[in-house]
Design a protein around this motif. Structure first.
Motif, PDB file in Angstrom:
ATOM      1  N   GLN A 213       0.822  -1.214   0.000  1.00 15.40           N
ATOM      2  CA  GLN A 213       0.000   0.000   0.000  1.00 15.40           C
ATOM      3  C   GLN A 213       0.853   1.260   0.000  1.00 15.40           C
ATOM      4  O   GLN A 213       0.400   2.312  -0.428  1.00 15.40           O
ATOM      5  CB  GLN A 213      -0.930   0.030   1.228  1.00 15.40           C
ATOM      6  CG  GLN A 213      -2.047  -0.997   1.199  1.00 15.40           C
ATOM      7  CD  GLN A 213      -3.180  -0.651   0.225  1.00 15.40           C
ATOM      8  OE1 GLN A 213      -2.972  -0.017  -0.797  1.00 15.40           O
ATOM      9  NE2 GLN A 213      -4.383  -1.107   0.540  1.00 15.40           N
TER      10      GLN A 213
ATOM     11  N   PRO B 278     -14.674  12.737   1.851  1.00 16.57           N
ATOM     12  CA  PRO B 278     -14.218  11.347   1.913  1.00 16.57           C
ATOM     13  C   PRO B 278     -12.926  11.171   1.125  1.00 16.57           C
ATOM     14  O   PRO B 278     -12.575  12.014   0.302  1.00 16.57           O
ATOM     15  CB  PRO B 278     -15.362  10.607   1.217  1.00 16.57           C
ATOM     16  CG  PRO B 278     -15.904  11.599   0.242  1.00 16.57           C
ATOM     17  CD  PRO B 278     -15.708  12.961   0.856  1.00 16.57           C
ATOM     18  N   PHE B 279     -12.254  10.083   1.385  1.00 16.86           N
ATOM     19  CA  PHE B 279     -11.003   9.812   0.699  1.00 16.86           C
ATOM     20  C   PHE B 279     -11.201   8.571  -0.170  1.00 16.86           C
ATOM     21  O   PHE B 279     -11.024   7.454   0.277  1.00 16.86           O
ATOM     22  CB  PHE B 279      -9.887   9.602   1.720  1.00 16.86           C
ATOM     23  CG  PHE B 279      -9.731  10.759   2.664  1.00 16.86           C
ATOM     24  CD1 PHE B 279      -9.183  11.952   2.225  1.00 16.86           C
ATOM     25  CD2 PHE B 279     -10.157  10.668   3.985  1.00 16.86           C
ATOM     26  CE1 PHE B 279      -9.043  13.029   3.090  1.00 16.86           C
ATOM     27  CE2 PHE B 279     -10.018  11.736   4.844  1.00 16.86           C
ATOM     28  CZ  PHE B 279      -9.463  12.928   4.401  1.00 16.86           C
ATOM     29  N   PRO B 280     -11.562   8.780  -1.434  1.00 18.38           N
ATOM     30  CA  PRO B 280     -11.961   7.641  -2.262  1.00 18.38           C
ATOM     31  C   PRO B 280     -10.810   6.696  -2.607  1.00 18.38           C
ATOM     32  O   PRO B 280     -11.045   5.616  -3.123  1.00 18.38           O
ATOM     33  CB  PRO B 280     -12.506   8.309  -3.531  1.00 18.38           C
ATOM     34  CG  PRO B 280     -11.855   9.636  -3.569  1.00 18.38           C
ATOM     35  CD  PRO B 280     -11.640  10.058  -2.146  1.00 18.38           C
ATOM     36  N   GLN B 281      -9.572   7.112  -2.321  1.00 18.57           N
ATOM     37  CA  GLN B 281      -8.437   6.261  -2.679  1.00 18.57           C
ATOM     38  C   GLN B 281      -7.643   5.900  -1.430  1.00 18.57           C
ATOM     39  O   GLN B 281      -6.451   5.628  -1.504  1.00 18.57           O
ATOM     40  CB  GLN B 281      -7.564   6.996  -3.707  1.00 18.57           C
ATOM     41  CG  GLN B 281      -6.990   6.090  -4.773  1.00 18.57           C
ATOM     42  CD  GLN B 281      -6.555   6.849  -6.004  1.00 18.57           C
ATOM     43  OE1 GLN B 281      -7.343   7.159  -6.890  1.00 18.57           O
ATOM     44  NE2 GLN B 281      -5.279   7.152  -6.076  1.00 18.57           N
ATOM     45  N   SER B 282      -8.305   5.898  -0.266  1.00 11.95           N
ATOM     46  CA  SER B 282      -7.587   5.707   0.989  1.00 11.95           C
ATOM     47  C   SER B 282      -7.189   4.252   1.192  1.00 11.95           C
ATOM     48  O   SER B 282      -7.948   3.331   0.898  1.00 11.95           O
ATOM     49  CB  SER B 282      -8.469   6.152   2.148  1.00 11.95           C
ATOM     50  OG  SER B 282      -7.890   5.758   3.361  1.00 11.95           O
ATOM     51  N   THR B 283      -5.978   4.051   1.742  1.00  5.54           N
ATOM     52  CA  THR B 283      -5.557   2.694   2.105  1.00  5.54           C
ATOM     53  C   THR B 283      -6.109   2.302   3.473  1.00  5.54           C
ATOM     54  O   THR B 283      -5.940   1.175   3.909  1.00  5.54           O
ATOM     55  CB  THR B 283      -4.023   2.598   2.177  1.00  5.54           C
ATOM     56  OG1 THR B 283      -3.571   3.414   3.254  1.00  5.54           O
ATOM     57  CG2 THR B 283      -3.374   3.048   0.887  1.00  5.54           C
TER      58      THR B 283
ATOM     59  N   GLU C   4     -10.874  15.382  -5.849  1.00  2.00           N
ATOM     60  CA  GLU C   4     -11.722  14.422  -5.148  1.00  2.00           C
ATOM     61  C   GLU C   4     -10.922  13.462  -4.269  1.00  2.00           C
ATOM     62  O   GLU C   4     -11.500  12.785  -3.428  1.00  2.00           O
ATOM     63  CB  GLU C   4     -12.596  13.636  -6.146  1.00  2.00           C
ATOM     64  CG  GLU C   4     -11.804  12.751  -7.079  1.00  2.00           C
ATOM     65  CD  GLU C   4     -12.681  11.876  -7.977  1.00  2.00           C
ATOM     66  OE1 GLU C   4     -13.772  11.480  -7.549  1.00  2.00           O
ATOM     67  OE2 GLU C   4     -12.256  11.593  -9.111  1.00  2.00           O
ATOM     68  N   LEU C   5      -9.565  13.368  -4.441  1.00  3.82           N
ATOM     69  CA  LEU C   5      -8.788  12.497  -3.548  1.00  3.82           C
ATOM     70  C   LEU C   5      -8.832  12.987  -2.107  1.00  3.82           C
ATOM     71  O   LEU C   5      -8.565  12.228  -1.178  1.00  3.82           O
ATOM     72  CB  LEU C   5      -7.328  12.420  -3.996  1.00  3.82           C
ATOM     73  CG  LEU C   5      -6.994  11.638  -5.257  1.00  3.82           C
ATOM     74  CD1 LEU C   5      -5.487  11.408  -5.338  1.00  3.82           C
ATOM     75  CD2 LEU C   5      -7.713  10.309  -5.301  1.00  3.82           C
TER      76      LEU C   5
ATOM     77  N   ARG D 193     -11.229  17.168   5.800  1.00  8.22           N
ATOM     78  CA  ARG D 193     -12.502  16.687   5.283  1.00  8.22           C
ATOM     79  C   ARG D 193     -12.347  15.547   4.282  1.00  8.22           C
ATOM     80  O   ARG D 193     -11.592  15.629   3.332  1.00  8.22           O
ATOM     81  CB  ARG D 193     -13.298  17.811   4.588  1.00  8.22           C
ATOM     82  CG  ARG D 193     -13.581  18.989   5.454  1.00  8.22           C
ATOM     83  CD  ARG D 193     -14.489  18.639   6.625  1.00  8.22           C
ATOM     84  NE  ARG D 193     -15.756  18.050   6.163  1.00  8.22           N
ATOM     85  CZ  ARG D 193     -16.530  17.288   6.925  1.00  8.22           C
ATOM     86  NH1 ARG D 193     -16.177  16.991   8.148  1.00  8.22           N
ATOM     87  NH2 ARG D 193     -17.661  16.826   6.451  1.00  8.22           N
TER      88      ARG D 193
ATOM     89  N   LEU E 153      -0.904   7.657   2.529  1.00  6.47           N
ATOM     90  CA  LEU E 153      -1.824   6.619   3.009  1.00  6.47           C
ATOM     91  C   LEU E 153      -3.232   6.854   2.464  1.00  6.47           C
ATOM     92  O   LEU E 153      -4.016   5.916   2.331  1.00  6.47           O
ATOM     93  CB  LEU E 153      -1.854   6.590   4.539  1.00  6.47           C
ATOM     94  CG  LEU E 153      -0.594   6.047   5.208  1.00  6.47           C
ATOM     95  CD1 LEU E 153      -0.682   6.195   6.714  1.00  6.47           C
ATOM     96  CD2 LEU E 153      -0.358   4.588   4.842  1.00  6.47           C
ATOM     97  N   LEU E 154      -3.560   8.093   2.157  1.00  2.80           N
ATOM     98  CA  LEU E 154      -4.891   8.375   1.625  1.00  2.80           C
ATOM     99  C   LEU E 154      -4.937   8.227   0.112  1.00  2.80           C
ATOM    100  O   LEU E 154      -5.937   8.558  -0.524  1.00  2.80           O
ATOM    101  CB  LEU E 154      -5.341   9.775   2.042  1.00  2.80           C
ATOM    102  CG  LEU E 154      -5.570   9.889   3.556  1.00  2.80           C
ATOM    103  CD1 LEU E 154      -5.861  11.335   3.948  1.00  2.80           C
ATOM    104  CD2 LEU E 154      -6.695   8.984   4.004  1.00  2.80           C
ATOM    105  N   GLY E 155      -3.842   7.732  -0.478  1.00  3.04           N
ATOM    106  CA  GLY E 155      -3.941   7.307  -1.868  1.00  3.04           C
ATOM    107  C   GLY E 155      -3.282   8.193  -2.892  1.00  3.04           C
ATOM    108  O   GLY E 155      -3.601   8.096  -4.073  1.00  3.04           O
TER     109      GLY E 155
END
Lengths: 190, 598, 341
Positions: free
Chosen positions: B371, C28-33, B451-452, C26, B438-440
């Motif tokens: 990850q 949402p985090f659409p790509q969160s691990t 949007e991330l 804030r 970690l949030l991608g």
């Protein structure tokens, strides 16, 4: 100061050369590993067994081994101050090196005529880069030995410069040992 | 001017290394600011994707090869002969050669930013753009047809020559040039860590050299070492690159660990705790560093057994690293700590390196790494190690040894500003990257969608990065403007009360370093210990004239041959390559037969 | 795949505890691990939570010692010279063993998780081939006869196996909420396997730098309830033929333009026999996708028009050459593509 023994009791240049040889070992180890990783992975021929000429290369190998012997005799003659023998054996070492190089040129040329170029397949690429890198090292060695020989002819090389000859010899023996490994890996273990 | 260009004096070469590497550090920093400015907002407004890719590639390449390594080389050059009681390095001309190869290799690499017009395109279009790791087969001629990767392949090879030459030189210097009585276990830790570093250099750089040569054959002569269409395997590149690349990390961090091991005792007024353990753990890190390369490749899918083995070896490295940290804290324990700027940076090094080390443990675990790898989490990790670690350590070293190198103290007030701005800046810049990763958020992207949800974290990182920029300007200002004279010879040669031999000579040292060769009886020659008195002050003038080697043009001329050959290759002009070869041969012969009493 | 493993003695707290600063930004985090929605990602998350708490523990202990030493031992005027301590063997052994012990507690669950997530799916798994291209994703369902791009539809509660390979250079498949990343390497096939019990739309993108538009190589995974998934499968079948598209009159014209302008050299469209190109995405059902251009833009008429007119202008390096067609021809092409639902 570089000609004096330092705190390890070794000549600095000799020590640096040992470090250099250690580094060179990793260089050839990487090249030989690449050769081994790609062994048998060629998509098309010519393949090693179709093209490698073991009797011919055995002669080259013997020639290079003899050059190491000549190098030992040259160094020992120069160390005892026998410059007549020293000059002779230095020249013989360089000559045997040149014969090896001539053999390599003939071999490369022969392979090229049989259809194995640098880019023909992975065998060609790994073979030429590995043996070519070694050949470049032999070329440097022959040049170095001939330079020392010319110095000796001009009377500028004597027992006081024995360390210079010893270091050239170290290099020469190393190049020889690398060839033994390449000969074994590339030619004998197919 | 001529005396500087032809110099073979390790102290002058040390200063040349410093100013050149610092200039490259500023360039690499500017590239970082372009990257951060771009990412301050989503949707990639600012520079184009092409420019961004050149920026992050050159930022990594510059910081590793042109800034951090040569900054450590600056201190190796200046300090190590003084620490071991030598009058110069073992091979002064080879030392000058290393420096010139580094400068010219760096100029060659950076010239790629400006020479676009020569290739029928604009500026900022032909610089290397495939990352400092240059993964095959993106770097093949098919997918990178321009000269960008040619600059990188040739430039990094040139820089490897500089590092290798310096490696042989310093190994011999440290092993063979020590003053009487300076046994190996009396050698200061900074020198010890340098020795380990140089052993890693001479074993790791041949591997990257082979990888680069194979890539060069692929690109220039049409071989298929890394080209799948011809049977080659791009994963071989990754193995060769990381067999070099991971030891390279230790090449960057071990010298900083050595610096901290010198600064902490001086400003705690206590000897280093567990000297032998610190030395041995450094050696162990050097060895283990060779067995972990595949932890950069967990996402490749090498199979569960390989992943488990490399996870194990990687976790093992945490042990000698932890041991060093405990020994540093034990050195502080019971001391009388003086918070000079050098000490602040050394303490900052420990505090930040702990964070970098711990995040490193989280990606030593392959599933977790799946990850984290290639995300901003790893960007956070390497910057805690290389900025929080190496750079803070180097700043500690420069504040500590600047008076020795120049005879002038840096301003402590500006130094404290520099320290606190750096510390706050780096935490603002790099700590939020743990979250954005970690949030991608992947690394090496010139744009990301809003949007991330990582927009505000990126803005904070950008503010932090610019704060680091301000801090670096304060340092620059400090170097130039605020110089308090520590009159050479008149003032104290040692403003700090150090224990090691470099403080036994005047600041800056005379060209011959030691008026008489000191005889060393212990690990702390300048301190009074239970077993021995401090060594007697050396006479101010040498009792007998000391021969010092003169200058030589040949190191510079020989070094210049390499970028000439590379220029010929990039421009596809065979005669230029041959010209370079000719210069090289002439340079080597004239060098070898130059009457030079080293 | 087996249950997620992690060291049971460590309480697993909610991520939100330490993510407070991030949450302030804030979601949402659409790509969160950190929001796992498959067994694969949950196993990783559990392991990472475990390691994280150990790391936090070590961080607090060591930084506290450091800060304590800095405050306690600062130089005071008139204090005696410090005692010169050179070392202490028992301490050295102690602080060698302590980290070693902690590492054992990290290594054991690590190795268990490595084997649990090694990419082996049961034989009943739905197999999908994922092929990376500069800069888009190709998805093939060999058992269903479907080829599509950039949007992966998967049934919920079903084991999935992805076979990953590449058509050009190395890419890396990464949908954080469904699992860790895995490289797509030309000349190799790599695998990941997972099962998601949570229907939804999950974002992902390429994680290995792959050239100019690496940042623009995105994808979407739709994990759907069985019925919804079957409906999607049915809609993708070539046998169902071209849709009438509400009878847009320009559709036939657009079909001709598609052939005439050479689009067929790179694209396949099932209902158009001439269109069998394989360099670009399969467009048989492009009208049913929510995005175009590697997941970069919403699939609207305007975006399609801009994309076809000059792709490299909206996505750097895009390999589709600019067509620079006049508006009338663009309109027809867009109408045709939108009809392919």
């Amino acid at each position: 100061m570089s000609t004096h023994a330092g705190s390890m009791g070794l000549d600095s240049r000799k020590m640096a050369f040992w470090a250099f040889i250690g580094s060179e070992c990793l260089l050839f180890a990487s090249l030989i590993s690449t050769y081994l990783v790609y062994k048998g992975k060629s998509l098309n021929g010519p393949y090693p067994h179709e093209i490698l000429n073991i009797p011919f290369t055995s002669f080259s190998t013997f020639d290079l081994l003899m050059s190491s012997l000549a190098m030992v005799l040259a160094l020992s003659a120069i160390q005892r101050g026998d410059m007549r023998q020293g000059k002779r054996w230095l020249f013989v070492t360089a000559l045997l090196g040149l014969i090896f190089l001539g053999g390599q040129v003939w071999e490369f040329n022969h392979f090229a005529h049989q259809g194995l170029g640098l880019t023909t397949n992975l065998f060609g690429s790994t073979f030429y880069v590995l043996t070519g890198t070694h050949g470049a090292h032999v070329t440097v060695g022959v040049t170095w030995l001939l330079t020392l020989w010319v110095q000796a002819l001009r009377g500028k090389l004597g027992p006081a410069q024995a360390m210079t000859v010893e270091i050239a010899g170290l290099y020469w023996h190393f190049v020889d040992v690398v060839w033994i490994v390449i000969f074994t890996v590339v030619y004998l273990i197919q | 001017m001529k005396s500087w260009i032809t110099t073979t004096d390790h102290k002058r070469i040390g200063l040349l290394y410093f100013w050149t590497a610092f200039a490259f550090f500023l360039i690499g920093g500017l590239e970082a600011l372009v990257i951060r400015a771009q990412l301050a907002r989503p949707e990639g407004v600012g520079v184009s994707a092409e420019v961004f890719n050149q920026m992050f590639t050159m930022h990594g390449t510059t910081m590793v090869f042109l800034a951090l390594m040569p900054l450590t080389a600056s201190l190796f050059n200046f300090i190590i002969p003084l620490q071991i009681g030598a009058r110069d390095v073992a091979f002064p001309r080879l030392n000058a050669f290393s420096y010139w190869v580094f400068v010219l290799g760096g100029v060659f690499l950076n010239a790629s930013f400006f020479v676009g017009p020569l290739f029928g395109t604009g500026a900022l279009s032909v610089a290397p753009d495939a990352g400092w790791f240059g993964y095959a087969n993106l770097t093949s001629r098919q997918y990178s047809p321009g000269p960008n990767i040619d600059f990188w392949v040739l430039g990094v090879q040139i820089l490897g020559v500089a590092s290798l030459a310096a490696g042989f030189n310093f190994i011999v210097t440290i092993l063979n040039m020590r003053a009487p009585g300076m046994r190996m276990l009396r050698v200061p830790v900074f020198t010890w860590m340098t020795l380990v570093t140089q052993f890693i250099v001479i074993t790791a750089f041949p591997v990257i050299t082979v990888a680069l040569v194979l890539l060069m054959f692929d690109r220039f002569f049409g071989t298929h070492f890394f080209v799948p269409a011809g049977g080659g395997d791009p994963i071989l590149w990754q193995h060769l690159f990381w067999m070099f690349g991971h030891p390279e990390v230790y090449i960057l961090i071990l010298p900083a660990m050595g610096i901290v091991s010198e600064v902490l005792p001086t400003f705690s007024r206590k000897p280093l705790f567990g000297y032998i353990v610190v030395v041995y753990s450094g050696i162990l890190i050097g060895f283990l560093g060779w067995g972990v390369w595949s932890h950069h490749m967990f996402a490749v899918g090498l199979g569960p057994i390989a992943d488990s083995v490399f996870a194990g070896t990687t976790m093992l490295i945490a042990i000698p690293t932890g041991v060093k940290i405990f020994n540093w804290i034990a050195t502080l324990w019971g001391g009388q700590l003086r918070f000079t700027t050098a000490m602040l940076f050394a303490l900052g090094f420990i505090a930040m390196f702990i964070i970098g080390g711990l995040s490193g443990v989280t990606h030593a675990s392959p599933p977790a790494d799946l990850q984290q790898t290639d995300t901003y989490y790893v960007v956070a990790h390497i910057h805690y190690v290389l900025f929080g670690g190496t750079m803070l350590g180097l700043f500690a070293g420069f504040y500590y040894w600047w008076p020795k190198m120049t005879g002038r103290l840096l301003s402590e007030t500006l130094g404290r500003w520099h320290f606190w701005l750096s510390l706050i800046g780096m935490n603002l810049a790099f700590f939020p990257m743990h979250f954005s990763g970690l949030l991608g958020m992947p690394r090496r992207i010139y744009t990301y969608p809003d949007e991330l949800g990582v927009t505000s974290m990126n803005l904070v990182s950008t503010i932090g990065a610019f704060l680091i920029g301000v801090a670096t300007l304060v340092f620059f200002w400090n170097l130039f403007r605020h110089r308090r004279a520590l009159a050479p010879g008149a003032g104290p040669s040692d403003p700090w009360g150090g224990a090691t031999l470099e403080w036994a000579v005047p600041s800056p040292p005379p060209v011959y370093n030691f008026s008489v060769m000191p005889v060393v009886e212990g690990r702390l020659p300048l301190w009074r210990t239970a077993r021995h008195e401090p060594i007697a002050p050396l006479p101010a003038t040498p009792p007998a004239p000391i021969h010092v080697p003169g200058g030589s043009w040949w190191p510079l001329i020989t070094a210049a041959a390499l970028p000439v050959m590379a220029t010929g290759a990039v421009s596809r002009e065979l005669w230029v390559v041959l010209l370079g070869v000719a210069v090289l041969i002439v340079g080597v012969y004239r060098w070898a037969y130059e009457p030079f009493e080293g | 795949m087996s249950e997620p493993v992690y060291f049971a003695a460590v309480p697993r707290l909610k991520w939100s505890l330490w993510l407070l600063p991030a949450l302030a930004c804030r979601g949402p985090f659409p790509q969160s691990t950190l929001d796992p929605r498959s067994d694969f990602s949950a196993a990783i998350d559990g392991l990472f939570t475990n390691i994280f708490w150990w790391a936090l523990f070590v961080f607090v202990v060591v930084e506290s010692l450091l800060v304590y030493a800095i405050i306690r031992y600062r130089a005071r005027p008139g204090a005696p010279e410090p005692k010169p301590l050179h070392g202490h063997t028992a301490l050295e052994i102690g602080w060698t063993l302590a980290p070693a012990l902690i590492l054992v507690f990290i290594a054991v669950p690590t190795i268990r998780t490595i084997f649990a997530t090694a990419g082996h799916a049961p034989p009943s798994a739905l197999r999908v081939e994922v092929i990376g291209h500069q800069w888009w994703w190709e998805f093939r369902y060999p058992s269903l006869g479907i080829t599509t791009a950039n949007e992966l539809h998967l049934p919920v509660h079903t084991p999935i196996q992805l076979d990953l390979s590449s058509a050009d250079i190395i890419h890396s498949f990464w949908v954080p909420r469904l699992g860790g990343k895995r490289d797509l390497t030309p000349g190799h096939v790599t695998r990941i396997a997972f099962r998601s019990d949570s229907a939804g739309e999950y974002l992902g993108q390429c994680a290995e730098f792959c050239g100019v538009s690496h940042a623009n190589m995105r994808l979407r995974v739709f994990v759907q309830p069985e019925a919804e998934f079957q409906a999607w499968v049915a809609g993708q079948q070539p046998a169902s033929g071209p849709a009438a598209a509400g009878g847009d009159a320009r559709v036939p014209e657009g079909r001709q333009e598609f052939v005439r302008n050479g689009c067929i050299a790179c694209h396949t469209i099932a209902e158009l026999p001439q269109a069998r190109g394989v360099l670009g995405p399969n467009l048989s059902r492009v009208g049913s996708r929510t995005t175009i251009a590697g997941g970069l833009f919403a699939n609207t008429a305007d975006n399609l028009r801009r994309w076809i007119h000059n792709a490299p202008a909206v996505k750097p390096g895009a390999l589709m050459p600019p067509s620079l067609l006049p508006d009338s021809e663009l309109d027809a092409l867009v109408a045709y593509l939108q009809s392919l639902k």
